[in-house]
Design a protein around this motif. Structure first.
Motif: not given
Lengths: 119, 146
Positions: B71-89, B91-98
């Motif tokens: 987390x970089x406030x008002x700049x960047x947000x990343x979270x992991x993203x996986x599916x219950x019961x499935x392999x693999x993982x 990462x989703x990142x939102x980056x904001x630019x004024x």
């Protein structure tokens, strides 16, 4: 062993072969000339690519040409496409939502309760 | 040896809204429910875990398990993203630019290649190598040919 597209493109030599024949039909000997590995090894890669339908080998007179079968790669792109769909939908919805909240407060700010404009 | 280059999935949008508002819309659960998913709680804090059910179609619904990783406030947000019961993982990142009064959002989804393609016929392990690479290169050439 079953062949599939994902397995086929897991190998860097095979990916290079795909790229090579993606542009134009290429004589099999010419394909082999592009790589340092042995001709039998290249033949094996071409066989794998043929088995999973990524390329088609056609006989033209005394020569054999490889050509690509682009539709087969759709299996790969479809996989990504579902994510494109998810995120396109979500980001569009975010746009709609932002539009809604932008227009909301703005109109409230323009005119205060007593009907006079903000100073 | 060819160097593997995994090209992540990237999508960009520019919104006619100030950056602060966009940041709030992607991090406040009361706003997220209007455009994203309904979450009982969301905190833009590293380590925060959230779950939701969703999927590409009504018959394909998965329990998503996500953990905030950056987390970089008002700049960047990343979270992991996986599916219950499935392999693999992934990462989703939102980056904001004024951009003046507007905000450019760049969404990056990395690691899609770690998921099985949802087809039992696909050989395990083979899936993870090379497909992102091919999407960035050969696929373009293929599609130009069509």
């Amino acid at each position: 062993m079953r062949r599939d597209v994902f397995q086929a493109i897991a190998d860097p030599t095979r990916r290079e072969i795909i790229k090579l024949v993606a542009r134009r039909h290429v004589n099999i000997n010419e394909v082999a000339d592009n790589f340092k590995i042995s001709r039998p090894a290249i033949s094996k890669h071409i066989r794998i690519l043929t088995e999973c339908g990524l390329i088609v080998v056609r006989q033209q007179g005394r020569e054999r040409f490889c050509e690509s079968n682009p539709h087969k790669l759709n299996e790969v792109s479809d996989w990504v496409e579902q994510y494109r769909k998810i995120w396109t939908t979500k980001l569009d919805a975010l746009g709609d939502y932002l539009k809604k909240i932008q227009s909301g407060p703005k109109s409230k700010n323009k005119i205060k309760k007593n009907g006079k404009r903000k100073k | 040896m060819e160097k593997e280059k995994n090209e992540p999935f990237i999508i960009e949008r520019t919104y006619d809204a100030p950056l602060k508002k966009v940041w709030k819309a992607i991090t406040d659960k009361d706003e997220m429910k209007h455009w994203y998913f309904s979450l009982p709680e969301f905190r833009a804090e590293v380590g925060f875990e959230f779950r939701f059910v969703g999927g590409p179609s009504p018959e394909k619904q998965y329990l998503h398990i996500c953990v905030v990783t950056e987390v970089i406030p008002e700049k960047k947000l990343t979270y992991s993203w996986r599916y219950d019961g499935y392999e693999g993982n992934s990462f989703v990142t939102f980056e904001l630019f004024a951009v003046g009064n507007k905000t450019r959002v760049v969404l990056t989804h990395r690691g899609l290649e770690t998921f099985p393609a949802g087809n039992p016929d696909f050989a395990k392990g083979n899936f993870s190598v090379g497909w992102t690479h091919i999407i960035g290169t050969a696929l373009k050439e293929f599609s130009e040919k069509k």
